[in-house]
Design a protein around this motif. Sequence first.
Motif, PDB file in Angstrom:
ATOM      1  N   MET A   4       0.841  -1.203   0.000  1.00 13.50           N
ATOM      2  CA  MET A   4       0.000   0.000   0.000  1.00 13.50           C
ATOM      3  C   MET A   4       0.873   1.249   0.000  1.00 13.50           C
ATOM      4  SD  MET A   4      -2.979   1.134   2.719  1.00 13.50           S
ATOM      5  CE  MET A   4      -1.893   0.999   4.145  1.00 13.50           C
ATOM      6  N   LYS A   5       0.643   2.119  -0.964  1.00 11.11           N
ATOM      7  CA  LYS A   5       1.393   3.361  -1.053  1.00 11.11           C
ATOM      8  C   LYS A   5       0.659   4.434  -0.253  1.00 11.11           C
ATOM      9  CE  LYS A   5       3.262   2.252  -5.613  1.00 11.11           C
ATOM     10  NZ  LYS A   5       3.342   2.658  -7.038  1.00 11.11           N
ATOM     11  N   LEU A   6       1.160   4.710   0.945  1.00  5.53           N
ATOM     12  CA  LEU A   6       0.481   5.643   1.836  1.00  5.53           C
ATOM     13  C   LEU A   6       0.388   7.048   1.273  1.00  5.53           C
ATOM     14  CD1 LEU A   6       1.840   4.679   5.375  1.00  5.53           C
ATOM     15  CD2 LEU A   6      -0.426   4.259   4.433  1.00  5.53           C
ATOM     16  N   TYR A   7       1.333   7.396   0.415  1.00 12.48           N
ATOM     17  CA  TYR A   7       1.356   8.753  -0.128  1.00 12.48           C
ATOM     18  C   TYR A   7       0.357   8.942  -1.280  1.00 12.48           C
ATOM     19  CZ  TYR A   7       4.318   6.391  -3.548  1.00 12.48           C
ATOM     20  OH  TYR A   7       4.806   5.533  -4.479  1.00 12.48           O
ATOM     21  N   ALA A   8      -0.187   7.857  -1.821  1.00 18.99           N
ATOM     22  CA  ALA A   8      -1.103   7.958  -2.959  1.00 18.99           C
ATOM     23  C   ALA A   8      -2.383   8.688  -2.543  1.00 18.99           C
ATOM     24  CB  ALA A   8      -1.442   6.574  -3.493  1.00 18.99           C
ATOM     25  N   ARG A   9      -2.847   9.588  -3.409  1.00 21.26           N
ATOM     26  CA  ARG A   9      -4.056  10.340  -3.093  1.00 21.26           C
ATOM     27  C   ARG A   9      -5.246   9.413  -2.858  1.00 21.26           C
ATOM     28  NH1 ARG A   9      -3.808  15.859  -4.253  1.00 21.26           N
ATOM     29  NH2 ARG A   9      -1.765  16.504  -5.074  1.00 21.26           N
ATOM     30  N   SER A  10      -5.345   8.353  -3.652  1.00 16.96           N
ATOM     31  CA  SER A  10      -6.459   7.411  -3.503  1.00 16.96           C
ATOM     32  C   SER A  10      -6.400   6.704  -2.145  1.00 16.96           C
ATOM     33  CB  SER A  10      -6.434   6.377  -4.631  1.00 16.96           C
ATOM     34  OG  SER A  10      -5.188   5.674  -4.643  1.00 16.96           O
ATOM     35  N   THR A  11      -5.192   6.373  -1.688  1.00 18.38           N
ATOM     36  CA  THR A  11      -5.026   5.721  -0.386  1.00 18.38           C
ATOM     37  C   THR A  11      -5.410   6.666   0.743  1.00 18.38           C
ATOM     38  OG1 THR A  11      -3.210   4.366  -1.227  1.00 18.38           O
ATOM     39  CG2 THR A  11      -3.402   4.563   1.159  1.00 18.38           C
ATOM     40  N   ILE A  12      -4.942   7.910   0.656  1.00 18.31           N
ATOM     41  CA  ILE A  12      -5.260   8.902   1.686  1.00 18.31           C
ATOM     42  C   ILE A  12      -6.767   9.109   1.779  1.00 18.31           C
ATOM     43  CG2 ILE A  12      -5.022  11.337   2.342  1.00 18.31           C
ATOM     44  CD1 ILE A  12      -2.231  11.258   1.030  1.00 18.31           C
ATOM     45  N   GLU A  13      -7.431   9.234   0.636  1.00 22.34           N
ATOM     46  CA  GLU A  13      -8.883   9.442   0.640  1.00 22.34           C
ATOM     47  C   GLU A  13      -9.612   8.218   1.175  1.00 22.34           C
ATOM     48  OE1 GLU A  13     -10.482  12.139   0.225  1.00 22.34           O
ATOM     49  OE2 GLU A  13      -8.707  13.293  -0.309  1.00 22.34           O
ATOM     50  N   GLU A  14      -9.138   7.038   0.810  1.00 23.01           N
ATOM     51  CA  GLU A  14      -9.782   5.803   1.282  1.00 23.01           C
ATOM     52  C   GLU A  14      -9.674   5.679   2.797  1.00 23.01           C
ATOM     53  OE1 GLU A  14     -10.267   1.893   2.711  1.00 23.01           O
ATOM     54  OE2 GLU A  14      -8.255   2.762   2.516  1.00 23.01           O
ATOM     55  N   ILE A  15      -8.489   5.995   3.343  1.00 27.27           N
ATOM     56  CA  ILE A  15      -8.285   5.937   4.795  1.00 27.27           C
ATOM     57  C   ILE A  15      -9.149   6.977   5.492  1.00 27.27           C
ATOM     58  CG2 ILE A  15      -6.610   6.402   6.639  1.00 27.27           C
ATOM     59  CD1 ILE A  15      -4.471   5.179   4.798  1.00 27.27           C
ATOM     60  N   ARG A  16      -9.203   8.171   4.958  1.00 24.87           N
ATOM     61  CA  ARG A  16     -10.022   9.233   5.558  1.00 24.87           C
ATOM     62  C   ARG A  16     -11.490   8.841   5.575  1.00 24.87           C
ATOM     63  NH1 ARG A  16      -9.080  14.708   2.555  1.00 24.87           N
ATOM     64  NH2 ARG A  16     -10.795  15.265   3.944  1.00 24.87           N
ATOM     65  N   ASN A  17     -11.988   8.284   4.477  1.00 26.90           N
ATOM     66  CA  ASN A  17     -13.401   7.907   4.398  1.00 26.90           C
ATOM     67  C   ASN A  17     -13.728   6.750   5.327  1.00 26.90           C
ATOM     68  OD1 ASN A  17     -13.913   9.878   2.477  1.00 26.90           O
ATOM     69  ND2 ASN A  17     -13.463   8.520   0.747  1.00 26.90           N
ATOM     70  N   ARG A  18     -12.840   5.757   5.360  1.00 30.86           N
ATOM     71  CA  ARG A  18     -13.108   4.576   6.184  1.00 30.86           C
ATOM     72  C   ARG A  18     -13.097   4.907   7.670  1.00 30.86           C
ATOM     73  NH1 ARG A  18      -9.251   0.949   7.222  1.00 30.86           N
ATOM     74  NH2 ARG A  18      -8.075   1.584   5.383  1.00 30.86           N
ATOM     75  N   HIS A  19     -12.253   5.831   8.064  1.00 28.77           N
ATOM     76  CA  HIS A  19     -12.160   6.215   9.473  1.00 28.77           C
ATOM     77  C   HIS A  19     -12.980   7.465   9.794  1.00 28.77           C
ATOM     78  CE1 HIS A  19      -8.962   3.450  10.900  1.00 28.77           C
ATOM     79  NE2 HIS A  19      -8.608   3.442   9.618  1.00 28.77           N
ATOM     80  N   ASN A  20     -13.671   7.966   8.769  1.00 30.64           N
ATOM     81  CA  ASN A  20     -14.452   9.197   8.936  1.00 30.64           C
ATOM     82  C   ASN A  20     -13.583  10.298   9.555  1.00 30.64           C
ATOM     83  OD1 ASN A  20     -16.762  10.803   8.744  1.00 30.64           O
ATOM     84  ND2 ASN A  20     -17.426  10.303  10.820  1.00 30.64           N
ATOM     85  N   PHE A  21     -12.373  10.412   9.017  1.00 28.79           N
ATOM     86  CA  PHE A  21     -11.417  11.377   9.545  1.00 28.79           C
ATOM     87  C   PHE A  21     -11.477  12.673   8.758  1.00 28.79           C
ATOM     88  CE2 PHE A  21      -7.167  13.343   9.397  1.00 28.79           C
ATOM     89  CZ  PHE A  21      -6.987  13.585  10.756  1.00 28.79           C
ATOM     90  N   LYS A  22     -11.650  13.768   9.466  1.00 27.35           N
ATOM     91  CA  LYS A  22     -11.689  15.082   8.844  1.00 27.35           C
ATOM     92  C   LYS A  22     -10.407  15.839   9.186  1.00 27.35           C
ATOM     93  CE  LYS A  22     -16.733  15.430   8.919  1.00 27.35           C
ATOM     94  NZ  LYS A  22     -17.913  16.216   9.374  1.00 27.35           N
ATOM     95  N   LEU A  23      -9.769  16.335   8.146  1.00 29.30           N
ATOM     96  CA  LEU A  23      -8.532  17.091   8.353  1.00 29.30           C
ATOM     97  C   LEU A  23      -8.812  18.343   9.170  1.00 29.30           C
ATOM     98  CD1 LEU A  23      -7.189  16.686   4.752  1.00 29.30           C
ATOM     99  CD2 LEU A  23      -6.006  15.887   6.784  1.00 29.30           C
ATOM    100  N   SER A  24      -7.924  18.612  10.110  1.00 33.50           N
ATOM    101  CA  SER A  24      -8.094  19.740  11.017  1.00 33.50           C
ATOM    102  C   SER A  24      -7.297  20.953  10.537  1.00 33.50           C
ATOM    103  CB  SER A  24      -7.637  19.360  12.433  1.00 33.50           C
ATOM    104  OG  SER A  24      -7.606  20.483  13.270  1.00 33.50           O
ATOM    105  N   LYS A  25      -8.009  22.022  10.193  1.00 32.46           N
ATOM    106  CA  LYS A  25      -7.325  23.259   9.816  1.00 32.46           C
ATOM    107  C   LYS A  25      -6.590  23.847  11.013  1.00 32.46           C
ATOM    108  CE  LYS A  25     -10.245  24.736   5.955  1.00 32.46           C
ATOM    109  NZ  LYS A  25     -11.096  25.834   5.435  1.00 32.46           N
TER     110      LYS A  25
END
Length: 295
Positions: free
Chosen positions: A1-22
């Motif tokens: 798994m390429k952690l830096y890939a945009r698709s991976t980052i989005e998949e992880i965020r969606n699965r964990h319902n993680f919202k980036l904190s400004k």
Amino acid sequence: MKLYARSTIEEIRNRHNFKLSKSLGQNFITDPTVIEGIVEGSGAGEGDLVIEIGPGIGVLTAEAAEAAAAVVAVEIDKKLIPILGETLRGYNNIEVINQDILKTDLNEIIRDRRERGIFDGKVRIIGNLPYYITTPIIMKLLEEVVAADTITIMMQKEVADRINASPGGKIYGAISVAVQYYCTVERIMTVPKEVFIPRPKVDSAVLKLTPRQKPPVELKDTKAFFACIKAGFGQRRKTLLNSLTGALGLSREQVKEVLGTAGIDPVRRAETLDMKEFAAIANAAVDITLSQETD
């Protein structure tokens, strides 16, 4: 798994319902050359301990773990801890600590891991620093004399430019003198804003700070040195005679005497002084203050 890939980052965020904190300045790197550049630039190698500031989802952490004996990642956002447990589960040399870096005793972490035999090499600090808190983090590392051999960190390009600035320019300031007093500064790379999720408004840059074994100037009182720097740049449009009046409790006449002793023209401004000249002013100020006390 390429952690830096945009698709991976989005998949992880969606699965964990993680919202980036400004408010925490979270921007994740998506370019493998940047990730490799930071770790390689740090000099991390076999036997070393890497301390990472703000691992995010672990893209830098994983790269560092491949290069070094051990990695301690300090992450303030508790919502990222289970995500890091997942993304880094294939590594047995990574420890994640859920703490505020500004409240973390890094020297204690270093002493403990060395005593326990977790590493026997050098200490490398790395990180993709949140823009809003870059300067406090850097000054904490330097003022607390954290026992690191290198500090390789990404920050807003404008801040990196100020840190690496030379006397005479508009961007040369107190942070330039302070960091260059403690470290030598090397620019590793400039990083365009397009390689982050989410995309910030400005570009970034990676600097490598190497703590000096010996200060570049001889000082009679370090606090007086930094007080002069703060006063000079605090009113940078004013002449030194005006900006330094009141610093260290000195009167205008005493500042004239200090500048005369240091061989500095009183109509100059702080941005024109190099470190040796600031040291000469501070040392002369200390001498005058001491002579007053003994009179």
